[in-house]
Motif scaffolding. Structure first.
Motif, PDB file in Angstrom:
ATOM      1  N   LYS B  14       0.832  -1.198   0.000  1.00  5.20           N
ATOM      2  CA  LYS B  14       0.000   0.000   0.000  1.00  5.20           C
ATOM      3  C   LYS B  14       0.878   1.265   0.000  1.00  5.20           C
ATOM      4  O   LYS B  14       0.635   2.208  -0.743  1.00  5.20           O
ATOM      5  CB  LYS B  14      -0.897  -0.003   1.239  1.00  5.20           C
ATOM      6  N   ILE B  15       1.906   1.205   0.857  1.00  4.32           N
ATOM      7  CA  ILE B  15       2.815   2.359   0.910  1.00  4.32           C
ATOM      8  C   ILE B  15       3.474   2.553  -0.451  1.00  4.32           C
ATOM      9  O   ILE B  15       3.584   3.676  -0.944  1.00  4.32           O
ATOM     10  CB  ILE B  15       3.865   2.164   2.025  1.00  4.32           C
ATOM     11  N   THR B  16       3.878   1.451  -1.062  1.00  6.17           N
ATOM     12  CA  THR B  16       4.518   1.551  -2.371  1.00  6.17           C
ATOM     13  C   THR B  16       3.574   2.204  -3.370  1.00  6.17           C
ATOM     14  O   THR B  16       3.958   3.106  -4.119  1.00  6.17           O
ATOM     15  CB  THR B  16       4.918   0.151  -2.869  1.00  6.17           C
ATOM     16  N   ARG B  18       1.030   4.217  -2.737  1.00  6.25           N
ATOM     17  CA  ARG B  18       0.875   5.644  -2.431  1.00  6.25           C
ATOM     18  C   ARG B  18       2.144   6.424  -2.759  1.00  6.25           C
ATOM     19  O   ARG B  18       2.091   7.541  -3.244  1.00  6.25           O
ATOM     20  CB  ARG B  18       0.532   5.826  -0.938  1.00  6.25           C
TER      21      ARG B  18
END
Lengths: 379, 648
Positions: B14-16, B18
């Protein structure tokens, strides 16, 4: 035992950490700072001791700080995040009461020989705390209203303190930097959409209400907006700074007038030529080639940050790296947009180039955090 | 523990996601910036280049003329004069050394000055004009002006500078201005840009400092066209600033001048006050100094002379100097006892020359004693034992309360620097200050204005004016601001019975006019100007029992700084009080001999509006007074108006 600590065995130790630093980032930072020394030498009319030399000393101190921070394991920094934020907050409150007056706003705090600007410190500790917060929070709770309200409060408390100084530039930076970490942590896009819609509605309301009975701003504030939209309307009054900045910038052309040959800064047409408006001197003396190269150096720093954040599997490290990179991005983007007339004038310096001690040293220490996250990443 | 590996992998994804969205947004913004750069620097470059070439309009500030300060009759106290100076801007010069060498052929610059100048030029930012020479004579200035085209970077300038025509007379009241320092700037929030003009003058002390915002005025703007080297070619237009507001003080120029001359070589102070309006007509502290020295930048040698003088010329003794008021405080004790009901004016106390209190012996100044003493006699002959007795009856709190009613122990509200608060001690004060209990001996000492009691000459003048008028008058220094008269406030009645005040005034009149009065030799014989007063002599040393047994050492046998302070407070005319005065002569000896004659002369000058007529003095003294007046260095009232008013 957390995910990160289970992989400790492979983390480099001792002096060998030097080999695992993100060296391209170090080189890019040094290149940007060197551009700064050159420009400070130039705007001081070819003297070192006015601005360039003190700036070099601060850079050396900041670099040392960066390496020290980088060598300390990242989990230590995560653990002190809350404490660091609270310290910055207390200093920010202290500045309200005991602060020295700088450029019309209360920003400095004198502690013995040290002169610190707590608002600069807050930019980084805010990002640290938010990263630690989302590291602690369960992923499925991230978008629940209550768990969104808390980080919003964490951002807004220092923002209002900074606005009271008054320092609009730093307030914008805090909201942007904090919002960026929340975005990266995966907070639902609906929240961001709503906030943006509200801001658009507010701007619309402000502009539409002008001249009516329910006018939202004072007349002088509308005047400032006019000046931003058309600086040439009042070239010798409020629009003077921005008009002069644009003339200097535009007259640089393809390759500029040459080092120390800029006529606009030389003749003192430019305001704040060693701080917020230093980019105009660079653009005038080195032209499009110089200005675009600096922009690319900055973009490179951001690219390395995003890459480091993506490859790092530790959540705190990723968020922190994105947050620091994002804060850095907002610094130069806001500054450049401001001097090129894309944005109203708010006091944001060009990072690592503008003359100023606290901002530079704290930024370098923040890149130390990025390096620490990189060195101690789980492998 | 809390977080499963799957959870982490998902959050990492998810961080990737975003992060890539962020990266995309950042690329877009960088591209916008790049495109803007391209548009401005490549497509519109010619247009901006043209604007830059034509960019020849600069805005220069015109410093405002500082407001003038006048005396109560419109005589100039602080004015402005033309100042010719030469500045140098490194940025506009090609070869600094050559220009400086050429400049030295035109105006006198010592080697040391030149070295300091070159150092200054090297250190300051290149666009800051540096003052090469200030207050040049017209000849030197015109030589530089004629040669200016051959001296790039050199600018001849005409400015205004503060001048104090009779500087020393008003130095302590009016203060002085000086060039703005970095320290001054750091203390001001949002400093007016005009303060950044090199050598701009700012009030540093006294009225000049307190009314800085009114006196300064607002800067004008001048738009000038400059050539490519930055030299001014022509004026394009100007917007005039506003000169500072003029101030009119309550001080009387001639009286102030006379008072300072009369105080002479003494370390002394005199304050004259109008008893109904509170106007301060005279506020002199001697010795004084020339404030013009500070305006020009005082030399180390001159400054050292001023600071090392044991008569402290830089201190304003009228409001900053605190002294034990001595016997001039007896009116306070007497009124406190009357208000308390402890005595009536007829109450008599027997004075045997001393009084035993708590095993300690307190002496009257007269060893033989005064015999039976009532209120009027106690003031007339300044009997100490009478007041020791009163003090025991009423205690310190009632005395200090009365002191406050008469204006002592409170800071006078005056626009002067470092105005002292004075001290009317109480038990609580001593406990807090020294952590010790109040002793009966402290009360005894306070009853005759010794011990902890402290007052400035300003306090004593206010006290005397209040006793004389029966009203709570406040001192007032400014009469008009910006041409607008400030009305004097109507002072409220003192919370004291008229009969008590009448008795105290009778006593004060007896001090000067009665046969046995302590200041009889300073009486006025002209009926309409008769004066009432009170002498005071305050010790600055302790007299030991051993010394008292041997016989107290006389003042003139002591070193100067161990002698008693001489004080005198007075008002006149007796029947219809107009002015009150206080005089202190530091280490002057007795109040009756050192202070009272000075007070009489100044008071008579105030009443007469000029040098007092000899008829006012007892016939035996007239010869001495005549010679005294001939030797005083006074300004000629007629030359004052013509000489001073021509300067603007």
């Amino acid at each position: 035992m957390s995910y990160l600590e289970s992989n400790l065995k492979t983390v480099p130790t001792g002096l060998s950490k030097v080999l695992y630093l993100n060296w391209p980032l170090v080189i890019l930072l040094t290149a940007v700072a060197s551009t700064g020394f050159l420009m400070l030498y130039s705007v001081a009319g070819g003297t070192l001791d006015t601005w360039a030399e003190p700036q070099m000393k601060r850079f050396a101190v900041g670099m040392t700080a960066m390496f020290i921070v980088a060598f300390v394991p990242i989990w230590f920094w995560r653990n002190i995040s809350l404490a660091a934020y609270l310290v910055a907050l207390v200093l920010l409150i202290a500045v309200e009461f005991f602060g020295a007056i700088g450029m019309g706003a209360q920003r400095w705090l004198e502690l013995g020989p040290l002169r610190i600007q707590p608002s600069e410190l807050m930019k980084i500790t805010l990002v640290m705390l938010l990263a630690a917060y989302y590291d602690w929070l369960d992923v499925d709770k991230v978008s629940r209203p209550l768990w969104v309200a808390l980080p919003v409060a964490i951002i807004l408390v220092p923002t209002f303190l900074v606005l009271a100084q008054p320092d609009l530039g730093t307030a914008v930076m805090l909201v942007a930097g904090g919002g960026l970490v929340m975005f990266a942590a995966g907070v639902s896009l609906w929240y961001f959409g709503t906030v943006i819609a509200l801001i658009v509605a507010l701007v619309f309301g402000v502009l539409e209400s002008r001249g009516t009975d329910w006018q939202l701003l004072h007349d002088y504030q509308y005047k400032r907006i006019d000046t931003f939209l058309d600086p040439s309307a009042d070239p010798l009054g409020a629009g003077y700074n921005i008009t002069q900045a644009q003339i200097a910038l535009g007259s640089g052309g393809w390759s500029g007038r040459g080092f120390m040959q800029g006529t606009q800064s030389r003749l003192n047409f430019l305001p704040e030529k060693h701080t917020d408006f230093i980019f105009t001197t660079l653009a005038e003396e080195f032209g499009f080639v110089g200005a675009f190269s600096l922009l690319m150096l900055y973009a490179g720093i951001i690219a390395f940050c995003i890459h480091a954040a993506v490859v790092n599997r530790d959540r705190f490290s990723s968020l922190l790296t994105l947050g620091v990179g994002g804060t850095f991005f907002f610094f130069f983007a806001i500054n450049m947009a401001m001097v090129m007339g894309l944005m109203p004038v708010v006091g944001v310096p060009l990072p690592l180039v503008s003359y100023g001690g606290t901002a530079m040293m704290i930024l370098l220490a923040a890149f130390g955090l990025v390096q620490s996250a990189h060195v101690h990443r789980p492998r | 523990m809390r977080r499963s590996p799957k959870d982490t992998a998902e959050s990492s994804r998810k961080i990737t996601r975003r992060a890539l969205m962020l990266g995309g947004a950042q690329v877009a913004i960088v591209a916008t910036l790049g495109l803007r750069m391209r548009r401005m620097q490549l497509e519109q470059a010619d247009q901006y280049r043209m604007l830059a070439e034509g960019n020849s309009v600069k805005i220069r500030l015109i410093p405002p003329a500082r407001g003038l300060i006048y005396d109560r009759n419109g005589i100039l106290i602080a004015g402005n004069e033309q100042n010719y100076r030469v500045t140098f801007t490194r940025d506009d010069a090609d070869d600094v050394d050559r220009v400086v060498t050429d400049l030295r052929r035109l105006i006198a610059l010592s080697d040391a000055d030149t070295a300091a100048l070159l150092e200054d030029i090297r250190k300051r930012p290149p666009t800051t004009p540096i003052t090469v020479a200030d207050r040049l004579p017209w000849d030197d200035f015109s030589r530089v002006a004629v040669n200016a085209p051959a001296l790039p970077g050199v600018t001849p300038e005409v400015g205004l500078s503060r001048i104090y025509p009779r500087g020393a007379d008003f130095a302590h009241v009016v203060g002085y201005v000086g060039p703005v320092s970095d320290y001054d700037l750091s203390r001001i929030e949002n400093p007016d840009p005009v303060l950044r003009i090199p050598k701009f003058q700012l009030g540093k002390l006294g009225v000049e400092a307190k009314f800085e915002d009114d006196l300064r005025g607002h800067a004008g703007q001048r738009r000038v066209e400059v050539n490519s080297a930055g030299r001014e070619m022509r004026d394009l237009g100007r917007q005039e600033g506003e000169p500072g507001e003029n101030l009119q003080l309550t001080i009387d120029y001639k009286l102030q001048n006379y008072a300072l001359a009369r105080l002479g070589e003494e370390s002394a102070a005199a304050v004259v006050m109008d008893v109904t309006t509170g106007d301060i007509l005279c506020c002199s502290s001697a010795p004084s100094f020339d404030p013009n020295l500070f305006v020009r930048g005082i030399s180390v040698k001159d400054y050292k002379t001023l600071t090392e003088d044991d008569h402290r010329p830089l201190a304003d003794k009228t409001v900053q100097g605190l002294y034990p008021p001595g016997s001039t405080y007896k009116m306070v004790t007497a009124l406190a006892a009357l208000k308390d009901g402890a005595i009536t004016p007829e109450t008599t106390v027997r004075c045997p020359g001393h009084l035993e209190v708590g095993g300690r012996r307190f002496h009257c100044w007269k060893r033989a004693g005064h015999g039976p003493v009532n209120l009027v006699k106690s003031l007339e002959q300044s009997c100490d034992v009478y007041y020791y007795d009163l003090a025991q009856r009423i205690g310190i709190e009632k005395m200090s309360e009365m002191a406050q009613i008469l204006g002592l122990g409170t800071r006078p509200d005056l626009p002067m620097s470092a105005v002292a608060e004075g001290l009317a001690p109480t038990k609580a004060w001593k406990q807090e200050r020294y952590g010790k209990d109040w002793l009966i001996g402290d009360t005894i000492n306070a009853s005759i204005g010794q011990g902890y009691v402290l007052a400035s000459p300003m306090h004593l003048a206010v006290m005397t004016a209040r006793i004389a008028s029966g009203k709570a008058v406040e001192p007032r220094l400014v009469r008009a601001r910006g041409g607008v008269e400030i009305p004097a406030r109507e002072a409220p009645e003192l919370p004291l019975d008229a009969a008590w005040l009448a008795q105290v005034r009778r006593g004060m009149s007896a001090v000067v006019n009665a046969e046995r009065g302590t200041a009889r030799s300073s009486r006025v014989v002209m009926a309409e100007w008769k004066m009432a007063g009170k002498t005071g002599t305050s010790q600055v040393r302790n007299i030991t029992a051993a010394e008292r047994a041997r016989g107290v050492i006389r003042n003139d046998q002591l070193p100067w700084n161990r002698r008693d302070h001489a004080l005198f407070v007075a008002y006149a005319p007796v029947d219809n009080p107009k002015y009150a005065i206080s005089v202190i002569v530091e280490h002057g000896g007795g109040g009756s001999t050192a202070a009272a004659p000075i007070a009489r002369d100044i008071l008579l000058f105030a009443l007469n509006g000029g040098v007092p007529p000899l008829d006012a003095y007892p016939s035996a003294q007239r010869g001495r007074i005549r010679t005294q007046h001939e030797t005083l260095d006074l300004v000629d009232p007629d030359s004052v108006s013509s000489d001073v008013k021509t300067r603007v």
